[in-house]
Design an enzyme around this catalytic site. Sequence first.
Site: not given
Ligand code: NAI
Length: 500
Positions: A198, A273, A307, A404
């Site tokens: 996904k 992660e 990250c 972050e």
């Molecule tokens: P997110 O954690 O919401 O998104 C990451 C993935 O999780 C996407 O594929 C999204 O569709 C999925 N997702 C979102 N809600 C979900 C749920 N309830 N159940 C299952 N899957 C779900 O991250 P977002 O909102 O795009 O970014 C927010 C913050 O997260 C960023 O500002 C950053 O600080 C952090 N982040 C960290 C990352 C990393 O590489 N560690 C990558 C992306 C975001």
Amino acid sequence: MDAHTSALLNENTRRFVAKPKRLLIGGAWVEASEGGTLDVFDPATGQAFAKVPAGGKADIDRAVAAARQAFDGGDWAVMRPVDRERLLMKLADLVEANAQELAELEALDNGKPVTVARFADVALVVDSLRYMAGWATKLGGETMQPSVPIIREREFWGFTRREPVGVVGAIIPWNFPLLMAAWKMGPALASGCTMVLKPAEETPLSALRLAELVQEAGYPAGVFNVVTGLGHVAGAALSSHPHIDKLAFTGSTEIGKLVGKAALDNMTRISLELGGKSPMIVLDDADVDAVAAGAAHGIFFNSGQVCTAGSRLFVHKKKFDQVVEGLSNIAAGMKVGAGLDPDTQLGPLVSAVQQERVMGYIRSGFDEGARAAVGGEAGAGGGYFVKPTVLVDARDDMRVVREEIFGPVVVAMPYDDLDEVARRANDTPYGLAASIWSNDLTRVHRLIPRIKAGTVWVNCHTVLDNSMPFGGFKQSGIGREMGRAVFDQYTELKSVLMAL
Ligand code: NAI
Ligand code: MG
């Protein structure tokens, strides 16, 4: 898509962008069951230029069932390790052969500079698939010499088998879309698992192109499935699905906790992660120019949407002003622009939401008394630009120091001695990575064990290698990706004890 953007793409990329997108389920390209679509935006212009299916719970159900069927029977289940290796090598060759197209898709979808996408993202994907392919033939168990008590008259022989964990649900973020897909699929397919991917709703295109290459490589139907869709819909359905055996998630700590809890209800194995607030620690002997250049990479690479981004820069007070000046000069000279523009060094952020989040953090820093040595504002035009920013005059309790930001924003802070900097570096819920900048071996080695982080770099930052396990301490996650260590996450260990 505007004519200017279109002219920067090669023909294959244009053709892929223009054609209707489908989900890959059980080897067939299908519409979302409920028929909806999601818009895909160009971060450099803010304009929608493509649509992908809005997959929902029914689509996740179908994809998991297809992956289950492929795992439990058929060609994949009986495939020899050497043939799994060959298939993964073939996929790596196909990714390499289509490198320019994939890099352009990544630049268009995520906003990152196309040269970075080509020579970092796509190149790393190829290496990662090849590295993991090699493990297919090298995974195995151990033999043991049991000393079973009581039953003294029998002889026993023991051994372990490493078996694929089963159906993997992979949920990935938008910062390195293709690479995060590869980090999951490499070990999954090498070890004999099947999977449902996904991708993030912000960046679904490269996963769909990758799925075409999986088909072209000749994987049996159902081994690799892709469902595009929203996180709280398709992602939530996948993470809570009772018929997946393992959930591999990369994203925010907030959603990581949510999906981890959902998975645990089914005792689904998890690797998470998550976020970070990684310190870059500069000792008093460090070379100022080398640190300024290294720290610029540490925080501005991928517009800070990394990250492991070095978002807290601790510099010994003797060198603080010089390092801040060097780093600010580099930031001021960076060319901010569209990812597809070959001169761009810093692309836009991925979305309007992310731009607003980062600008909100910068404003909170100003409100709490910090000052921008350089940057501090959004870029011009309709894209989601934020100028590379170095904040100073910060205190440890400010939000910009604690949370972050995930943008091109570093907070530079002076310190006096090593005990103090070790304490402050660890004063965070996160523990993903850190870097130490010094040539004083003794002090570097004394500091390494004191830093609570999954990776410590010395005189570099955000340098990844397939052989090195990668993952977080504390709230940065659970489990390790890459290296041999990743197979602990994708296999079950079975103990066999035989009485002779
Ligand atoms: P997110 O954690 O919401 O998104 C990451 C993935 O999780 C996407 O594929 C999204 O569709 C999925 N997702 C979102 N809600 C979900 C749920 N309830 N159940 C299952 N899957 C779900 O991250 P977002 O909102 O795009 O970014 C927010 C913050 O997260 C960023 O500002 C950053 O600080 C952090 N982040 C960290 C990352 C990393 O590489 N560690 C990558 C992306 C975001
Ligand atoms: Mg989210």
